[in-house]
Design a protein around this motif. Structure first.
Motif, PDB file in Angstrom:
ATOM      1  N   ALA A 132      36.697  47.975  42.532  1.00 58.31           N
ATOM      2  CA  ALA A 132      36.661  49.280  41.878  1.00 58.31           C
ATOM      3  C   ALA A 132      38.114  49.717  41.776  1.00 58.31           C
ATOM      4  O   ALA A 132      38.897  49.550  42.710  1.00 58.31           O
ATOM      5  CB  ALA A 132      35.862  50.278  42.716  1.00 58.31           C
ATOM      6  N   ALA A 133      38.485  50.247  40.627  1.00 59.12           N
ATOM      7  CA  ALA A 133      39.865  50.678  40.389  1.00 59.12           C
ATOM      8  C   ALA A 133      39.880  52.149  40.010  1.00 59.12           C
ATOM      9  O   ALA A 133      39.164  52.557  39.095  1.00 59.12           O
ATOM     10  CB  ALA A 133      40.494  49.850  39.273  1.00 59.12           C
TER      11      ALA A 133
ATOM     12  N   ALA B 275      44.919  56.945  25.557  1.00 57.77           N
ATOM     13  CA  ALA B 275      45.581  57.055  24.266  1.00 57.77           C
ATOM     14  C   ALA B 275      46.842  57.922  24.378  1.00 57.77           C
ATOM     15  O   ALA B 275      47.819  57.682  23.709  1.00 57.77           O
ATOM     16  CB  ALA B 275      44.619  57.640  23.242  1.00 57.77           C
ATOM     17  N   ALA B 276      46.812  58.957  25.209  1.00 54.21           N
ATOM     18  CA  ALA B 276      47.947  59.863  25.349  1.00 54.21           C
ATOM     19  C   ALA B 276      48.944  59.384  26.403  1.00 54.21           C
ATOM     20  O   ALA B 276      50.030  59.920  26.493  1.00 54.21           O
ATOM     21  CB  ALA B 276      47.440  61.254  25.714  1.00 54.21           C
ATOM     22  N   SER B 277      48.580  58.437  27.218  1.00 54.25           N
ATOM     23  CA  SER B 277      49.425  58.002  28.328  1.00 54.25           C
ATOM     24  C   SER B 277      49.743  56.518  28.200  1.00 54.25           C
ATOM     25  O   SER B 277      48.911  55.729  27.790  1.00 54.25           O
ATOM     26  CB  SER B 277      48.693  58.233  29.649  1.00 54.25           C
ATOM     27  N   ASN B 278      50.951  56.160  28.581  1.00 51.22           N
ATOM     28  CA  ASN B 278      51.359  54.759  28.483  1.00 51.22           C
ATOM     29  C   ASN B 278      51.510  54.076  29.831  1.00 51.22           C
ATOM     30  O   ASN B 278      51.721  52.872  29.877  1.00 51.22           O
ATOM     31  CB  ASN B 278      52.686  54.650  27.734  1.00 51.22           C
ATOM     32  N   PHE B 279      51.443  54.810  30.931  1.00 46.00           N
ATOM     33  CA  PHE B 279      51.707  54.233  32.240  1.00 46.00           C
ATOM     34  C   PHE B 279      50.617  54.651  33.215  1.00 46.00           C
ATOM     35  O   PHE B 279      50.151  55.787  33.181  1.00 46.00           O
ATOM     36  CB  PHE B 279      53.066  54.737  32.740  1.00 46.00           C
ATOM     37  N   ASN B 280      50.179  53.716  34.061  1.00 43.23           N
ATOM     38  CA  ASN B 280      49.211  54.082  35.104  1.00 43.23           C
ATOM     39  C   ASN B 280      49.581  53.394  36.408  1.00 43.23           C
ATOM     40  O   ASN B 280      50.249  52.369  36.430  1.00 43.23           O
ATOM     41  CB  ASN B 280      47.769  53.753  34.689  1.00 43.23           C
ATOM     42  N   ILE B 281      49.122  53.996  37.475  1.00 49.52           N
ATOM     43  CA  ILE B 281      49.206  53.397  38.801  1.00 49.52           C
ATOM     44  C   ILE B 281      47.832  53.582  39.419  1.00 49.52           C
ATOM     45  O   ILE B 281      47.201  54.622  39.235  1.00 49.52           O
ATOM     46  CB  ILE B 281      50.325  54.010  39.660  1.00 49.52           C
ATOM     47  N   GLY B 282      47.339  52.557  40.102  1.00 49.02           N
ATOM     48  CA  GLY B 282      45.980  52.634  40.617  1.00 49.02           C
ATOM     49  C   GLY B 282      45.796  51.962  41.954  1.00 49.02           C
ATOM     50  O   GLY B 282      46.612  51.148  42.386  1.00 49.02           O
ATOM     51  N   ALA B 283      44.703  52.341  42.590  1.00 43.75           N
ATOM     52  CA  ALA B 283      44.293  51.742  43.864  1.00 43.75           C
ATOM     53  C   ALA B 283      43.054  50.900  43.619  1.00 43.75           C
ATOM     54  O   ALA B 283      42.179  51.272  42.837  1.00 43.75           O
ATOM     55  CB  ALA B 283      44.003  52.841  44.886  1.00 43.75           C
ATOM     56  N   LEU B 284      42.981  49.762  44.305  1.00 41.45           N
ATOM     57  CA  LEU B 284      41.875  48.819  44.155  1.00 41.45           C
ATOM     58  C   LEU B 284      41.162  48.639  45.487  1.00 41.45           C
ATOM     59  O   LEU B 284      41.795  48.648  46.535  1.00 41.45           O
ATOM     60  CB  LEU B 284      42.399  47.455  43.701  1.00 41.45           C
ATOM     61  N   GLY B 285      39.865  48.430  45.452  1.00 37.62           N
ATOM     62  CA  GLY B 285      39.098  48.124  46.654  1.00 37.62           C
ATOM     63  C   GLY B 285      37.818  47.399  46.272  1.00 37.62           C
ATOM     64  O   GLY B 285      37.226  47.693  45.243  1.00 37.62           O
ATOM     65  N   GLY B 286      37.410  46.434  47.077  1.00 33.68           N
ATOM     66  CA  GLY B 286      36.189  45.686  46.789  1.00 33.68           C
ATOM     67  C   GLY B 286      36.058  44.484  47.695  1.00 33.68           C
ATOM     68  O   GLY B 286      36.508  44.501  48.842  1.00 33.68           O
ATOM     69  N   ILE B 287      35.445  43.426  47.167  1.00 39.35           N
ATOM     70  CA  ILE B 287      35.270  42.209  47.954  1.00 39.35           C
ATOM     71  C   ILE B 287      35.998  41.054  47.291  1.00 39.35           C
ATOM     72  O   ILE B 287      36.177  41.021  46.080  1.00 39.35           O
ATOM     73  CB  ILE B 287      33.785  41.842  48.165  1.00 39.35           C
ATOM     74  N   GLY B 288      36.437  40.118  48.111  1.00 42.16           N
ATOM     75  CA  GLY B 288      37.064  38.898  47.629  1.00 42.16           C
ATOM     76  C   GLY B 288      36.245  37.714  48.100  1.00 42.16           C
ATOM     77  O   GLY B 288      35.882  37.627  49.268  1.00 42.16           O
ATOM     78  N   ILE B 289      35.935  36.814  47.192  1.00 41.44           N
ATOM     79  CA  ILE B 289      35.108  35.648  47.516  1.00 41.44           C
ATOM     80  C   ILE B 289      35.961  34.399  47.316  1.00 41.44           C
ATOM     81  O   ILE B 289      36.487  34.170  46.233  1.00 41.44           O
ATOM     82  CB  ILE B 289      33.858  35.598  46.615  1.00 41.44           C
ATOM     83  N   LEU B 290      36.124  33.622  48.386  1.00 42.72           N
ATOM     84  CA  LEU B 290      36.894  32.380  48.310  1.00 42.72           C
ATOM     85  C   LEU B 290      35.925  31.211  48.180  1.00 42.72           C
ATOM     86  O   LEU B 290      34.933  31.139  48.900  1.00 42.72           O
ATOM     87  CB  LEU B 290      37.759  32.213  49.557  1.00 42.72           C
ATOM     88  N   SER B 291      36.230  30.263  47.279  1.00 45.71           N
ATOM     89  CA  SER B 291      35.304  29.169  46.998  1.00 45.71           C
ATOM     90  C   SER B 291      35.141  28.201  48.153  1.00 45.71           C
ATOM     91  O   SER B 291      34.133  27.521  48.250  1.00 45.71           O
ATOM     92  CB  SER B 291      35.753  28.404  45.750  1.00 45.71           C
ATOM     93  N   ASN B 292      36.117  28.110  49.054  1.00 40.42           N
ATOM     94  CA  ASN B 292      36.029  27.091  50.109  1.00 40.42           C
ATOM     95  C   ASN B 292      35.844  27.670  51.509  1.00 40.42           C
ATOM     96  O   ASN B 292      36.057  26.982  52.480  1.00 40.42           O
ATOM     97  CB  ASN B 292      37.260  26.194  50.068  1.00 40.42           C
ATOM     98  N   SER B 293      35.501  28.957  51.611  1.00 37.29           N
ATOM     99  CA  SER B 293      35.249  29.495  52.944  1.00 37.29           C
ATOM    100  C   SER B 293      34.105  30.487  52.877  1.00 37.29           C
ATOM    101  O   SER B 293      33.888  31.121  51.853  1.00 37.29           O
ATOM    102  CB  SER B 293      36.495  30.180  53.515  1.00 37.29           C
ATOM    103  N   GLY B 294      33.383  30.612  53.947  1.00 36.71           N
ATOM    104  CA  GLY B 294      32.274  31.548  53.983  1.00 36.71           C
ATOM    105  C   GLY B 294      32.777  32.976  54.046  1.00 36.71           C
ATOM    106  O   GLY B 294      33.929  33.248  54.324  1.00 36.71           O
ATOM    107  N   GLY B 295      31.889  33.884  53.750  1.00 38.73           N
ATOM    108  CA  GLY B 295      32.224  35.297  53.896  1.00 38.73           C
ATOM    109  C   GLY B 295      32.864  35.887  52.660  1.00 38.73           C
ATOM    110  O   GLY B 295      33.327  35.189  51.775  1.00 38.73           O
ATOM    111  N   SER B 296      32.822  37.185  52.611  1.00 36.86           N
ATOM    112  CA  SER B 296      33.429  37.949  51.531  1.00 36.86           C
ATOM    113  C   SER B 296      34.247  39.064  52.152  1.00 36.86           C
ATOM    114  O   SER B 296      33.735  40.146  52.392  1.00 36.86           O
ATOM    115  CB  SER B 296      32.339  38.530  50.628  1.00 36.86           C
ATOM    116  N   PRO B 297      35.515  38.811  52.430  1.00 37.78           N
ATOM    117  CA  PRO B 297      36.324  39.830  53.088  1.00 37.78           C
ATOM    118  C   PRO B 297      36.626  40.991  52.152  1.00 37.78           C
ATOM    119  O   PRO B 297      36.633  40.845  50.929  1.00 37.78           O
ATOM    120  CB  PRO B 297      37.605  39.084  53.455  1.00 37.78           C
TER     121      PRO B 297
END
Length: 170
Positions: free
Chosen positions: A164-165, A24-46
């Protein structure tokens, strides 16, 4: 035990009902993201990692950029292992309700591979994003985020990122 249960319940209700003071007091953010990505046409979750930035131009709306990349994913073709890499850069427009955010993504992705006869390239993508920010003080938040991206290429695929962000608000 009952007293502990009621104390924990009251604390959770108070925490959930707490106003989102940092956003509410801030209008701008910068963040780091990390997790898993799942592609529909390939195995694995990089593993997926990235950066995000948002600017609230209205108490309920923000615009920002989202960059994420999947660590090279190993794909087996006819018994031989090859590497596939993918990264995205998207414009995000989000609607914000308390600590929840919901939005649309529009951008492009780059695709690279060392599979013989296959080439990489850049393609348009589009998608949805949703997240929740738990306040960790006056300027930090931590929370889950999910991105659903579709590739604009014919015969494309869907990418789901569960992240996670952590964000710094100023």
């Amino acid at each position: 035990m009952k007293k502990l249960f009621f104390a924990l319940s009251f604390s959770m209700i108070a925490l959930i009902g707490q106003s989102n003071t940092a956003q509410a007091a801030s209008n701008f953010n910068i963040g780091a993201l990390g997790g898993i990505g799942i592609l529909s046409n390939s195995g694995g979750s990089p593993f997926t990692y990235g950066l995000e930035t948002d600017y609230k131009f209205d108490p309920s709306w923000s615009v920002g950029l989202l960059f994420n990349a999947l660590t090279p994913n190993s794909v087996s073709v006819a018994g031989t292992s090859y590497t596939v890499g993918l990264s995205n850069l998207d414009l995000a427009i989000k609607y914000i309700m308390d600590q929840w955010s919901f939005g649309v993504l529009l951008g492009f992705e780059t695709f690279s591979t060392n599979v013989p006869g296959a080439s990489g390239g850049s393609y348009m993508n589009y998608g949805l994003v949703a997240g929740y920010d738990f306040q960790l003080g006056s300027n930090f938040s931590l929370g889950p985020q999910i991105d659903l991206l579709w590739n604009g290429q014919s015969g494309g695929y869907q990418e789901t990122d569960i992240l996670a962000a952590i964000k710094y608000w100023f």
